[in-house]
Structures are given as structure tokens and as C-alpha cells.
Design a protein around this motif. Structure first.
Motif, PDB file in Angstrom:
ATOM      1  N   ALA A 565       0.804  -1.228   0.000  1.00  0.00           N
ATOM      2  CA  ALA A 565       0.000   0.000   0.000  1.00  0.00           C
ATOM      3  C   ALA A 565       0.839   1.281   0.000  1.00  0.00           C
ATOM      4  O   ALA A 565       0.531   2.214  -0.746  1.00  0.00           O
ATOM      5  N   PRO A 566       1.885   1.409   0.831  1.00  0.00           N
ATOM      6  CA  PRO A 566       2.658   2.661   0.800  1.00  0.00           C
ATOM      7  C   PRO A 566       3.297   2.935  -0.559  1.00  0.00           C
ATOM      8  O   PRO A 566       3.299   4.075  -1.039  1.00  0.00           O
ATOM      9  N   ALA A 567       3.837   1.877  -1.191  1.00  0.00           N
ATOM     10  CA  ALA A 567       4.456   2.057  -2.503  1.00  0.00           C
ATOM     11  C   ALA A 567       3.418   2.416  -3.558  1.00  0.00           C
ATOM     12  O   ALA A 567       3.672   3.223  -4.454  1.00  0.00           O
ATOM     13  N   LEU A 568       2.228   1.818  -3.454  1.00  0.00           N
ATOM     14  CA  LEU A 568       1.156   2.141  -4.394  1.00  0.00           C
ATOM     15  C   LEU A 568       0.723   3.590  -4.241  1.00  0.00           C
ATOM     16  O   LEU A 568       0.553   4.307  -5.233  1.00  0.00           O
ATOM     17  N   GLU A 569       0.560   4.055  -3.010  1.00  0.00           N
ATOM     18  CA  GLU A 569       0.170   5.446  -2.792  1.00  0.00           C
ATOM     19  C   GLU A 569       1.262   6.395  -3.285  1.00  0.00           C
ATOM     20  O   GLU A 569       0.978   7.448  -3.860  1.00  0.00           O
ATOM     21  N   ASN A 570       2.506   6.026  -3.072  1.00  0.00           N
ATOM     22  CA  ASN A 570       3.633   6.827  -3.557  1.00  0.00           C
ATOM     23  C   ASN A 570       3.580   6.941  -5.083  1.00  0.00           C
ATOM     24  O   ASN A 570       3.759   8.027  -5.648  1.00  0.00           O
ATOM     25  N   TYR A 571       3.317   5.816  -5.764  1.00  0.00           N
ATOM     26  CA  TYR A 571       3.241   5.839  -7.230  1.00  0.00           C
ATOM     27  C   TYR A 571       2.073   6.698  -7.690  1.00  0.00           C
ATOM     28  O   TYR A 571       2.199   7.490  -8.631  1.00  0.00           O
ATOM     29  N   ARG A 572       0.932   6.553  -7.031  1.00  0.00           N
ATOM     30  CA  ARG A 572      -0.242   7.357  -7.399  1.00  0.00           C
ATOM     31  C   ARG A 572       0.056   8.850  -7.252  1.00  0.00           C
ATOM     32  O   ARG A 572      -0.264   9.656  -8.131  1.00  0.00           O
ATOM     33  N   PHE A 573       0.707   9.210  -6.155  1.00  0.00           N
ATOM     34  CA  PHE A 573       1.001  10.626  -5.903  1.00  0.00           C
ATOM     35  C   PHE A 573       1.936  11.184  -6.969  1.00  0.00           C
ATOM     36  O   PHE A 573       1.680  12.249  -7.548  1.00  0.00           O
ATOM     37  N   PHE A 574       3.020  10.458  -7.260  1.00  0.00           N
ATOM     38  CA  PHE A 574       4.005  11.014  -8.186  1.00  0.00           C
ATOM     39  C   PHE A 574       3.572  10.886  -9.643  1.00  0.00           C
ATOM     40  O   PHE A 574       3.962  11.709 -10.476  1.00  0.00           O
ATOM     41  N   SER A 576       0.488  11.394 -10.483  1.00  0.00           N
ATOM     42  CA  SER A 576      -0.396  12.558 -10.572  1.00  0.00           C
ATOM     43  C   SER A 576       0.398  13.851 -10.648  1.00  0.00           C
ATOM     44  O   SER A 576       0.061  14.767 -11.412  1.00  0.00           O
ATOM     45  N   LEU A 577       1.483  13.934  -9.869  1.00  0.00           N
ATOM     46  CA  LEU A 577       2.315  15.136  -9.905  1.00  0.00           C
ATOM     47  C   LEU A 577       2.976  15.290 -11.269  1.00  0.00           C
ATOM     48  O   LEU A 577       3.092  16.410 -11.798  1.00  0.00           O
ATOM     49  N   HIS A 578       3.395  14.169 -11.854  1.00  0.00           N
ATOM     50  CA  HIS A 578       3.993  14.224 -13.199  1.00  0.00           C
ATOM     51  C   HIS A 578       3.005  14.820 -14.195  1.00  0.00           C
ATOM     52  O   HIS A 578       3.377  15.667 -15.020  1.00  0.00           O
ATOM     53  N   LEU A 579       1.742  14.401 -14.119  1.00  0.00           N
ATOM     54  CA  LEU A 579       0.728  14.969 -15.014  1.00  0.00           C
ATOM     55  C   LEU A 579       0.462  16.426 -14.685  1.00  0.00           C
ATOM     56  O   LEU A 579       0.300  17.263 -15.567  1.00  0.00           O
ATOM     57  N   GLN A 580       0.411  16.735 -13.390  1.00  0.00           N
ATOM     58  CA  GLN A 580       0.107  18.109 -12.998  1.00  0.00           C
ATOM     59  C   GLN A 580       1.193  19.068 -13.480  1.00  0.00           C
ATOM     60  O   GLN A 580       0.914  20.229 -13.798  1.00  0.00           O
ATOM     61  N   GLU A 683      14.121  30.213  -5.605  1.00  0.00           N
ATOM     62  CA  GLU A 683      13.405  31.435  -5.260  1.00  0.00           C
ATOM     63  C   GLU A 683      13.317  32.347  -6.471  1.00  0.00           C
ATOM     64  O   GLU A 683      14.282  32.509  -7.216  1.00  0.00           O
ATOM     65  N   GLY A 684      12.161  32.914  -6.682  1.00  0.00           N
ATOM     66  CA  GLY A 684      11.889  33.695  -7.881  1.00  0.00           C
ATOM     67  C   GLY A 684      11.173  32.884  -8.937  1.00  0.00           C
ATOM     68  O   GLY A 684      10.739  33.437  -9.954  1.00  0.00           O
ATOM     69  N   ALA A 685      11.022  31.598  -8.689  1.00  0.00           N
ATOM     70  CA  ALA A 685      10.430  30.720  -9.702  1.00  0.00           C
ATOM     71  C   ALA A 685       8.924  30.899  -9.801  1.00  0.00           C
ATOM     72  O   ALA A 685       8.235  31.177  -8.816  1.00  0.00           O
ATOM     73  N   ILE A 686       8.425  30.686 -11.011  1.00  0.00           N
ATOM     74  CA  ILE A 686       7.006  30.528 -11.286  1.00  0.00           C
ATOM     75  C   ILE A 686       6.862  29.167 -11.969  1.00  0.00           C
ATOM     76  O   ILE A 686       7.471  28.931 -13.016  1.00  0.00           O
ATOM     77  N   VAL A 687       6.094  28.280 -11.364  1.00  0.00           N
ATOM     78  CA  VAL A 687       5.945  26.924 -11.884  1.00  0.00           C
ATOM     79  C   VAL A 687       4.490  26.715 -12.306  1.00  0.00           C
ATOM     80  O   VAL A 687       3.609  26.626 -11.454  1.00  0.00           O
ATOM     81  N   PRO A 688       4.217  26.653 -13.606  1.00  0.00           N
ATOM     82  CA  PRO A 688       2.840  26.424 -14.057  1.00  0.00           C
ATOM     83  C   PRO A 688       2.467  24.952 -13.936  1.00  0.00           C
ATOM     84  O   PRO A 688       3.253  24.058 -14.259  1.00  0.00           O
ATOM     85  N   MET A 689       1.252  24.709 -13.471  1.00  0.00           N
ATOM     86  CA  MET A 689       0.764  23.347 -13.288  1.00  0.00           C
ATOM     87  C   MET A 689      -0.690  23.271 -13.738  1.00  0.00           C
ATOM     88  O   MET A 689      -1.378  24.305 -13.840  1.00  0.00           O
ATOM     89  N   LEU A 690      -1.144  22.074 -14.004  1.00  0.00           N
ATOM     90  CA  LEU A 690      -2.566  21.892 -14.276  1.00  0.00           C
ATOM     91  C   LEU A 690      -3.353  22.119 -12.986  1.00  0.00           C
ATOM     92  O   LEU A 690      -2.950  21.682 -11.906  1.00  0.00           O
ATOM     93  N   LEU A 691      -4.474  22.796 -13.099  1.00  0.00           N
ATOM     94  CA  LEU A 691      -5.316  23.034 -11.933  1.00  0.00           C
ATOM     95  C   LEU A 691      -6.003  21.744 -11.490  1.00  0.00           C
ATOM     96  O   LEU A 691      -6.109  21.453 -10.301  1.00  0.00           O
ATOM     97  N   ASN A 692      -6.446  20.968 -12.449  1.00  0.00           N
ATOM     98  CA  ASN A 692      -7.114  19.703 -12.176  1.00  0.00           C
ATOM     99  C   ASN A 692      -6.306  18.572 -12.817  1.00  0.00           C
ATOM    100  O   ASN A 692      -5.930  18.667 -13.990  1.00  0.00           O
ATOM    101  N   VAL A 693      -6.047  17.512 -12.071  1.00  0.00           N
ATOM    102  CA  VAL A 693      -5.280  16.386 -12.607  1.00  0.00           C
ATOM    103  C   VAL A 693      -6.218  15.493 -13.411  1.00  0.00           C
ATOM    104  O   VAL A 693      -7.152  14.907 -12.860  1.00  0.00           O
ATOM    105  N   PRO A 694      -5.997  15.365 -14.721  1.00  0.00           N
ATOM    106  CA  PRO A 694      -6.870  14.516 -15.533  1.00  0.00           C
ATOM    107  C   PRO A 694      -6.485  13.037 -15.389  1.00  0.00           C
ATOM    108  O   PRO A 694      -5.444  12.705 -14.824  1.00  0.00           O
TER     109      PRO A 694
END
Length: 817
Positions: A565-574, A576-580, A683-694
Motif C-alpha cells: 500500500a505505501p508504494a502504491l500510494e507513492n506511485y499514485r502521488f508522483f 499525478s504530480l507528473h501529469l500536474q 526562489e523567484g520561480a514561477i511553476v505552471p501546473m494543471l489546476l485539475n489532474v486529468p
């Protein structure tokens, strides 16, 4: 050998650069400005080239005569008792080239070039090297080779190219095997040797290393911008044993809420290798997984429609070999004899010949025996391309708009190297239609292979290539081959991080790897789930993200839910972050297409004036705003994770805690959360991301299924205002411009975009003392998260960030805190 020249020289200028050849000795130099702008202060010197002929070694020395060319000089140089003719030119901006154009009867068996180099010079590149990032003090062999175990100096992707901390790059322009002794044999020089009668090289100037890569890829090739879906997460496995397993895998990924955009059909999927015909007997079968039966597919069309409706594009595995016989993969329907398309290829001379005028070359490989297609023969290249076009066309599906689009969007172009173990795929005696022999094609064959397959889909698709050479970087993308699931430097996670950075310094930008390690051997003895988690975190911050491994019927380790379960949740999170991060990632992919700069950016590439970055090999920048330091050692049970890393110039914020760290120092990062690793934002960065993870990065028109959430226009901007650099900006791939002016106390933000969209700003800093305005009008503060989420516009402050949301109607808007 005399390393330093003396006496007078002939010269000519190209902008701020000067090419020189010394009249008495034949030394060759390129002089240019240093990083401070001092003219001609940085001089790269090469000793007179040396050749080996049947009578012994000869230096190409004294200049006998010279003639002006439009872009340089033609010189006649002494070569023992004979002469040769060479050109010294500037064929491209910032690129000096030396080339022997007439040997005048000499027949070299070896050519050698030597340059002075001291201990302060460091070298990077040479393709995708697993054993070291900085190759100073090493000997590097330039030969494509498939080595599944500990790599050592073996590489799937090689390039006779390196980048030097002195502000230049060197390209030995030959596809024959060569060897680079980078101060291994002598402490004061590097020596390049090739056992092929060709002497031509380019010196690519900077002095900034980013300019070196831009100029090199300007002539060697840059990747076109691949379709958005290719930057999503891919489903892959070494084998899909049945259609039921295909259905199970896709269904489970969706049930587990893991966003995925691509599905890879690895081997076997064909009736025979490589006939490009789906083995319907294999995929008609159902299968039982985790106690549940999953039906197969009545037709290939049904299977492809299923994948399309789940928001997936298909990538089909292939190699350049058409088989005379194939090994059994244990699935029904395989033709283990001659592939159906083999005779047509043989009868039309579409295969590489074993020798000039000889029969088709037949080689043993890991799926049987087959003949490599001769891509230097235009008719053969068309023959194979036509088969792939037919395969792609057969996968066409009806889109929501009533049009059509193929489900197949890419090819996994495996193999193409010179050999594997005792198997030689490209013997020196092999003959090609364009006159080249195996000696040159041991490295050059894969480029012709990628060029042909890349032309089938062009910018509408993607390659996923294992082999590579100079020029392959122009056909995105590639992956790091076969690695082991451990923390080892020989072939585990740390070695793959090194390979990604070496590939980046060689011009390969659209790059990925098998998350978790491909091979079912040498598992991490400490914790396979922990290794998988750390590899996943690295995978999130590489351009292409896919999990792929060999199948063991006794476990489910080819899937993220096979590690607990922890590894699965880790994969789901990252995942999703990759898509975002897609807007950020795609912007840098476009920059790679425009400038040749890689998405993975080693610290030395961006900070060559800081010697402390020279040895850093497991920390890199992902674009310019994010700094990534994957965990490369297991964490003992019950203890926090610690990782020592160097932060380059600037101020950096911990992505997880927002803790501030000054650059140009080594820090000890610690966390008790295994789902965190050292990740920093400039510092000074602007990082654009998707608002909703598809659920997918495939577009809604293609997916044609409202039940699958596709990407919408909404954007979120992470903003880290800087007191040191009060103005910053970011321009997205589609033209949207965002800026941040002022310091962290009261920043002013602007957005210029022609696209109406919902927008959320997430700005690090104290709560606004006087509220937030948009174009001068006050926005309402929403004290509770639920109220903020429900509102169409407003602001709130929480956990060190000010959140501002509104619906942008298009045009220009200004936010003041």
C-alpha cells in the motif's frame, strides 16, 4: 608529442572566434572569449593529427600552401614524404571544423588526435554513460552495445562527443568505433583514436555550456515537439500474456486512480518477429488475475477501441530484424518459422548483406534468428515504413468530432546496437546499400533505423529507442535500457541517474527509464518496495515516465500495486504530480525543440563557473526552476531518510516544507516521510501546473468517452517571490505569460493569455496585510478552505501560501497582494 605550438600561424575569424593553424608544426587552435567576455582569451589547442600507415606513424605537420575558402582555409600539409589536403572552416555558427579531404594516396589504418588538458578540465557526454558522469581520468569506448548486466563502459547510446568545463564541446565526426582517452594514459592530455581512415572533427564553442549544446544540436539535430499524451504516464510490461491481462491492467490502473496516457505492447505481440501483425490468438484469450476473470478480445480492433476509450495511446515494440525463425514466448498463435514478410524482403534485397554481393545477413538475437533491414536502401526503408503505415491506419478510430485518428501513436524501437554478449548484430564484414560497411554501421545503423521509423508518425507520434548515436536525439524519445532493481552503482538506480545526465549533455532530451528496474534479478536486499518508491520519485522528474519490468508469475511486481500500500500510494502521488507538471514540462520540451537544451539539466551545465558542481552526479535541475536529488541509498527501517546534496548559486526552497536554503553549500536533508525526497524550488520561480489532474493527457476528441477525465484549460501557478531577484517571469509553450514583480512582502502578479480559463495562484509568503486586488478591485477573503473551493473567485492564506482564484476571461489581468 609536442602539445604546445610555437611560431606563426594562419588564421581567420568568425564573429568573436578565431581558427588557427600553425605553419611550421600543424597545430590547430580555436580561440574565443572567456566567460568574462575577454576576447580570444580562451584557446583550445590540438597537436598535429597523427595517422598510422603500413610504414609507421606520421604527423600531419607543416603547412605547404593555403587557399582561401568562403568559410575558411584549404591547406596542404606535409605527411611524412607525402602531403594531404585539409579544410579548416566554420561551417556553422560557433563551430570550427577540421577535415582531411584528400589523403593523396595515403591509406591510414588509424587516426589520432591529441590535445593538452590539465587537471582542472572536466568532461561530460559521450552518449548515455552509466559508469561515470565526469569522464576525466577515464577511457571511453564509442561503440553501441547491449549489455543487460553491470554496464561498465558499455552503452546503448554513444556519441563521439563531449562537453568541457573550459567552455567548448568536441565532436569526432565518424560513425566508426573510436576511443577517447580522457587523461587516463597521461595526466596532461586527452587522446582520440579511430581505426578508420577518416579524419574530421568539430570544435563547438560556448563559452557558456548551454550555448555549446545549442550550437551542437543546431547541426546534429533537435527533437520535434512530441504530442502531449507522450508526457503522461505509460503502462508497460515485458509481456502481455493474454487479452485478459491487457484488460486487467488497464482496469486496475483506472480503479486505483492512477492517471495513465500510454499503453506499450512489448514483445511478443506479433505473429512473428517482425511482421507487424497483431497475434489475435494471443489477445483473444482471457485470464484470471487476483481471483477475477477478465475476458479477452474478439478482434484486435475491439482491443484497440477498448484502449482508446480508456484514454490511452498505443506504443508498439519492434526491432529492425525480420526473423527466419523465432523462439517460443509461450503464447498461442506464434509463427516460430519464417516471418510472412521475410521472403519479400530477401527477394528485393531489402536486408543488410553479409558481404558485398553476398546473401542476406542472418544473425542470432534474443528472439531467434533474423535479418536486419538495410535502411540505407530507400526502397527497403519505404518497404518497412509502408508496413508500419498500414499498421497505424488499421488502428484508426472514430473521434468525437466525427473524424478519425489512429490508436497507435508510437513505436518502441528496441535494439539497433552492434551486439549483445557473444552475439554480433553488425559484423565488420556487413555491407549496406549506400556503400558503408559494418565498421561504420556499428554506430551508424541505429540512426538510419530511427530516422526511418521516426518518419512514419513524425511529430504526431513518439519513438522510444534503446540504441542511439549522434543524430538519434532528433527522433524523440529514448529510454535507458535494462537495469536491475537495486541501489547499485553498476546497474541500479544511481547508475540510471548518471545515464540520464550524460545523455542530456549529449543532446538527448526526451528521455526516460524503466521505473523500478527492468530485470528480475539482483533485487535490493534491503527493501524492494523502498527501492520502487525511490525509483518512482526519480521517474516523476524525468521527461518520460513508465513502469516496465520482466514478469514473474509468482508476484505482481510489474505493477505498482505489487509492492504494498505505501508504494502504491507513492506511485499514485508522483504519477499525478507528473501529469500536474505537464505545462511546465511541455514548455521545456518545446525549448528543447527550439534550442536543443535538455529538460534534465546537470548542475555543471547551468553553473560551469562553480567548480563545486563539477563532480555532482546524482542531483540535477528539471528545467530551470526545480532541483531534484533522488534518494540513492536505502533507509534503515525506523530511521529518517538523510541525503547530502550540493545546492548551486541562488536561494532555494524545500518543496515540502518551504524551508529556505542558501546556495553554494552542501546541506544534509532529512525527512521521516518516505514519500518525500530532496526536491527544491528556486526562489523567484514561477511553476505552471494543471489546476485539475486529468486521468489522461490524450485529448477529449480522441478519447471520445465522457467518463474519462481529460485535460481542461485550468492552470495553477506556484510562485516563490524573491527579495534578491524581485522580477521573474515564465512563458508557457502556448504563449501564456506570467510575471511576478516585487518581493515576498507585497508581490504584483500579471497574467496575459488569450485563453479563458480558471486560474489559481499559490504564492509563498506572509498573509497580505491589505487584502488582494484584481485589476484594482478587492477580492473577497475566504477564511475556510471549503468556502474558497466553492467560490468562483477570492483569496485565502494557509500554510505559508496565499491562494488567489478567479475565472480569467482572456487578455491581461493584474493581481496585487
Amino acid at each position: 608529442m609536442l602539445l604546445k605550438p610555437s611560431g606563426s600561424f594562419l588564421s581567420f575569424d568568425s564573429g568573436p572566434l578565431q581558427a588557427r593553424i600553425y605553419q611550421a608544426t600543424g597545430h590547430i587552435e580555436l580561440a574565443g572569449p572567456d566567460l568574462a567576455g575577454n576576447p580570444l582569451a580562451n584557446v583550445i589547442t590540438y597537436a598535429p593529427p597523427s595517422i598510422t600507415v603500413p610504414g609507421g606513424a606520421i604527423n600531419l605537420g607543416q603547412v605547404q600552401s593555403s587557399t582561401a575558402l568562403a568559410d575558411g582555409l584549404e591547406v596542404v600539409q606535409s605527411a611524412g614524404a607525402s602531403n594531404i589536403t585539409a579544410h579548416l572552416t566554420f561551417p556553422h555558427d560557433g563551430v570550427m571544423r577540421y577535415e582531411v579531404v584528400d589523403w593523396r594516396g595515403l591509406a591510414p589504418t588509424q587516426v589520432t588526435l591529441t590535445a593538452f588538458s590539465d587537471a582542472g578540465e572536466h568532461f561530460y557526454g559521450f552518449g548515455e554513460k552509466f559508469n561515470a558522469f565526469d569522464q576525466s581520468g577515464d577511457t571511453v569506448d564509442i561503440l553501441t552495445f547491449d549489455n543487460p548486466g553491470n554496464k561498465g563502459d558499455h552503452s546503448y547510446k554513444v556519441s563521439p562527443w563531449f562537453v568541457s568545463t573550459r567552455g567548448y564541446g568536441f565532436h569526432w565526426d565518424s560513425s566508426a568505433e573510436s576511443r577517447f582517452d580522457m587523461r587516463a594514459g597521461a595526466a596532461d592530455r586527452y587522446v582520440i583514436t579511430s581505426r578508420f581512415p577518416q579524419l574530421q572533427f568539430n570544435v563547438v564553442y560556448g563559452p557558456k555550456l548551454t550555448d555549446v549544446l545549442t550550437r551542437y544540436t543546431g547541426y546534429a539535430g533537435r527533437p520535434p515537439l512530441s504530442p502531449p499524451w507522450s508526457f503522461g504516464v505509460w503502462i508497460s510490461s515485458d509481456i502481455w500474456r493474454s487479452g485478459g491481462e491487457v484488460r486487467y491492467a488497464v482496469t486496475k490502473f483506472r480503479q486505483q486512480n492512477i492517471p495513465v496516457s500510454g499503453f506499450v505492447f512489448d514483445s511478443p505481440w506479433e505473429v512473428a518477429y517482425n511482421d507487424f501483425t497483431f497475434n489475435q490468438a494471443q489477445f483473444a484469450q482471457g485470464g484470471t488475475f487476483e481471483g477475477v476473470n477478465f475476458a479477452g478480445f474478439a478482434t484486435t480492433k475491439e482491443m484497440l477501441e477498448f484502449l482508446r476509450s480508456e484514454g490511452l495511446k498505443v506504443i508498439c515494440w519492434m526491432t529492425p530484424l525480420v526473423n527466419t525463425s523465432s523462439d517460443s514466448d509461450g503464447v498461442p498463435g506464434q509463427n516460430l518459422g519464417k516471418a510472412a514478410n521475410y521472403d519479400e524482403g530477401a527477394n528485393n534485397n531489402f536486408f543488410v548483406r553479409s558481404a558485398p554481393g553476398g546473401p542476406p545477413l542472418v544473425v542470432p538475437w534474443w528472439k531467434g534468428h533474423g535479418s536486419p533491414v538495410d535502411f540505407t536502401n530507400p526502397a527497403a526503408a519505404k518497404w518497412l515504413s509502408d508496413q508500419l503505415h498500414a499498421l497505424v491506419t488499421s488502428s484508426e478510430t472514430v473521434t468525437a468530432s466525427g473524424g478519425s485518428e489512429p490508436v497507435i501513436g508510437g513505436f518502441k524501437t528496441d535494439d539497433g546496437e552492434s551486439g549483445n554478449g557473444a552475439n554480433t548484430y553488425i559484423p565488420a564484414t556487413a555491407a549496406y546499400a549506400d556503400g558503408r560497411r559494418g565498421v561504420e554501421m556499428q554506430n551508424g545503423y541505429c540512426v538510419e533505423y530511427h530516422k526511418t521509423i521516426g518518419s512514419v508518425l513524425g511529430a504526431n507520434g513518439v519513438l522510444f529507442a534503446r540504441s542511439g548515436f549522434t543524430g538519434s536525439q532528433a527522433f524523440p524519445g529514448c529510454w535507458a535500457g535494462d537495469n536491475e532493481p537495486n541501489f547499485g552503482d553498476g546497474n541500479g538506480l544511481p547508475s540510471v541517474i548518471v545515464a540520464g545526465q550524460s545523455a542530456a549533455m549529449s543532446g538527448f532530451s526526451i528521455w526516460g527509464h524503466d521505473v523500478g528496474g527492468y530485470q528480475n534479478t539482483n533485487f535490493s536486499p534491503v527493501s524492494p518496495p523502498q527501492l520502487f518508491m525511490r525509483w518512482t520519485q526519480f521517474g516523476c522528474f524525468t521527461p518520460l515516465m513508465q513502469m516496465h519490468r520482466q514478469v514473474n508469475p509468482a508476484d505482481l511486481r510489474q505493477y505498482p500495486w505489487g509492492y504494498g500500500a505505501p508504494a502504491l500510494e507513492n506511485y499514485r502521488f508522483f504519477a499525478s504530480l507528473h501529469l500536474q507538471l505537464f505545462p511546465y514540462l511541455y514548455t521545456y520540451a518545446k525549448e528543447s525543440s527550439d534550442t536543443g537544451l535538455p529538460i534534465i539539466r546537470p548542475l555543471v551545465l547551468l553553473h560551469q563557473d562553480d567548480p563545486q558542481t563539477f563532480p555532482v552526479k546524482h542531483t540535477y535541475c528539471f528545467g530551470n526552476e526545480l532541483l531534484v536529488a533522488p534518494v540513492i541509498q536505502p533507509t534503515p527501517a525506523g530511521q529518517p531518510t538523510t541525503r547530502s546534496l550540493y545546492l548551486p548559486e541562488g536561494q532555494w526552497r524545500d518543496f515540502w516544507t518551504q524551508e529556505q536554503h542558501a546556495g553554494q553549500q552542501t546541506i544534509a536533508w532529512t525527512s521521516g516521510n518516505p514519500q518525500q525526497f530532496p526536491l527544491f524550488v528556486r526562489e523567484g520561480a514561477i511553476v505552471p501546473m494543471l489546476l485539475n489532474v486529468p486521468q489522461t493527457l490524450c485529448d477529449a476528441n480522441y478519447v471520445n468517452n465522457p467518463a474519462i477525465q481529460t485535460m481542461d484549460a485550468g492552470l495553477q501557478f506556484l510562485v516563490y517571490p524573491s527579495d534578491a531577484a524581485p522580477a521573474s517571469s515564465f512563458t508557457l509553450y502556448e504563449g501564456t505569460e506570467v510575471t511576478c514583480q516585487g518581493n515576498s512582502g507585497a508581490p504584483i502578479l500579471t497574467l496575459t493569455s488569450n485563453t479563458p480559463r480558471p486560474v489559481v495562484w499559490k504564492i509563498l509568503g506572509a498573509a497580505p496585510a491589505n487584502g488582494v486586488t484584481r485589476d484594482g478591485a478587492a477580492l473577497n477573503e475566504q477564511a475556510l478552505a471549503a468556502a474558497f473551493d466553492a467560490a468562483t473567485e477570492g483569496w485565502r492564506h494557509d500554510a505559508g501560501f496565499t491562494f488567489v482564484k478567479f475565472n480569467h476571461a482572456g487578455g491581461f489581468t493584474r493581481i496585487a497582494l
